[in-house]
Write a protein that holds these residues in place. Structure first.
Motif, PDB file in Angstrom:
ATOM      1  N   TRP A 219       0.681   8.882  -5.739  1.00 37.51           N
ATOM      2  CA  TRP A 219      -0.321   8.521  -4.727  1.00 37.51           C
ATOM      3  C   TRP A 219      -0.850   7.102  -4.893  1.00 37.51           C
ATOM      4  O   TRP A 219      -1.796   6.724  -4.211  1.00 37.51           O
ATOM      5  N   MET A 220      -0.214   6.314  -5.754  1.00 37.93           N
ATOM      6  CA  MET A 220      -0.673   4.950  -5.992  1.00 37.93           C
ATOM      7  C   MET A 220       0.192   3.952  -5.223  1.00 37.93           C
ATOM      8  O   MET A 220       1.417   4.039  -5.229  1.00 37.93           O
ATOM      9  N   VAL A 221      -0.463   3.012  -4.566  1.00 39.49           N
ATOM     10  CA  VAL A 221       0.263   1.910  -3.929  1.00 39.49           C
ATOM     11  C   VAL A 221       0.697   0.938  -5.024  1.00 39.49           C
ATOM     12  O   VAL A 221      -0.101   0.571  -5.889  1.00 39.49           O
ATOM     13  N   GLY A 222       1.954   0.540  -4.999  1.00 30.97           N
ATOM     14  CA  GLY A 222       2.466  -0.452  -5.940  1.00 30.97           C
ATOM     15  C   GLY A 222       3.156  -1.568  -5.202  1.00 30.97           C
ATOM     16  O   GLY A 222       3.115  -1.651  -3.967  1.00 30.97           O
ATOM     17  N   ALA A 223       3.822  -2.445  -5.951  1.00 32.75           N
ATOM     18  CA  ALA A 223       4.450  -3.615  -5.347  1.00 32.75           C
ATOM     19  C   ALA A 223       5.567  -3.232  -4.373  1.00 32.75           C
ATOM     20  O   ALA A 223       5.695  -3.827  -3.304  1.00 32.75           O
ATOM     21  N   THR A 224       6.378  -2.233  -4.721  1.00 29.35           N
ATOM     22  CA  THR A 224       7.459  -1.821  -3.828  1.00 29.35           C
ATOM     23  C   THR A 224       6.906  -1.277  -2.520  1.00 29.35           C
ATOM     24  O   THR A 224       7.403  -1.601  -1.432  1.00 29.35           O
ATOM     25  N   HIS A 225       5.866  -0.471  -2.616  1.00 29.39           N
ATOM     26  CA  HIS A 225       5.245   0.135  -1.430  1.00 29.39           C
ATOM     27  C   HIS A 225       4.716  -0.942  -0.498  1.00 29.39           C
ATOM     28  O   HIS A 225       4.998  -0.938   0.712  1.00 29.39           O
TER      29      HIS A 225
END
Length: 272
Positions: A219-225
């Motif tokens: 559920w975490m936004v990261g760089a790929t997202h």
């Protein structure tokens, strides 16, 4: 127990001289914090880790003209966020906010609870604001400035049109009018906003292989997202978390595969 901030209440922030002084102090702090975080992350994470683990990078290093433009817009954004900071202090000094400094046993529960509640409210505000900013006319008039950085870097994290910066800056002054919040929580929120913005725009994935199968990291936004949002525009609108994208079916259908392929290749490269 008190976390003593009484000295902050001494100056009259509405007085022109004090307003200007605090504005300058906040601006310098905000802008230098942005430059320091962006530069450190770019030099020590993107470059250093990327050189040792080549599959971490989502794309190659952006060109200097793009970075210069991002810094110019971040300078303007810093002015707007500094103004919002002074407004926040005036509201607090006037007794209009729910900010407090006294610690009690109840805060063992309320401090973490209010922190995550504030993140949820901010996520909700930003998700729907972000979707609105992708309406063609709105995108064309100001949100395009942020999206001119098709390939992002840590310096993109603060690069907004002044109108967009204003729409983001008003969130905390409004939130503290209604949500009881200790100053520790306010500081934690400011740090979270800065650090996650740099991570998500950095162009290098830091979450590990298998994160999409983890009940927390999923559920975490990261760089790929967020990188896919800049590349495709009509998907992945989240700020900190992915749940609104999942619930509203705006998460890119190929995100999970891209993340897994990217981290799997990285894992293979490290072990080879």
């Amino acid at each position: 127990m008190d976390f003593n901030l009484d000295w902050l209440l001494i100056p009259d922030y509405k007085a022109p001289g004090n307003f200007l002084l605090i504005f300058v102090i906040l601006f310098v702090g905000i802008f230098l914090r942005y430059l320091a975080l962006a530069w450190i992350y770019h030099e020590w994470v993107y470059k250093k880790l990327g050189d040792t683990m080549p599959y971490r990078r989502l794309h190659q290093q952006v060109r200097l003209p793009q970075v210069k433009k991002e810094i110019r817009y971040s300078f303007l954004g810093g002015l707007i966020f500094a103004f919002a900071g002074v407004v926040l202090l005036i509201l607090w000094q006037s007794g209009l906010t729910q900010l407090y400094t006294r610690l009690s046993w109840w805060d063992l529960i309320w401090i973490p609870a209010s922190y995550f509640l504030a993140l949820f409210i901010h996520e909700t505000y930003y998700y729907w604001l972000h979707r609105w900013m992708h309406q063609p006319k709105v995108l064309r008039h100001f949100h395009r400035i942020h999206h001119n950085s098709l390939y992002t870097s840590s310096f993109t994290s603060f690069s907004f049109h002044p109108i967009e910066a204003g729409l983001q800056a008003i969130f905390l002054p409004i939130l503290i009018l209604v949500l009881p919040m200790h100053f520790f929580v306010l500081i934690a929120l400011l740090l979270t906003m800065s650090i996650t913005a740099v991570i998500n725009h950095s162009g290098i994935e830091v979450y590990p292989e298998g994160a999409q199968s983890n009940s927390f990291f999923r559920w975490m936004v990261g760089a790929t997202h967020h990188d896919q949002h800049h590349l495709k525009y009509r998907c992945n609108y989240g700020l900190y978390f992915t749940f609104w994208d999942v619930w509203m079916k705006t998460e890119d259908a190929g995100f999970t595969k891209r993340f897994e392929d990217h981290t799997r290749e990285r894992h293979s490269a490290i072990n080879s």
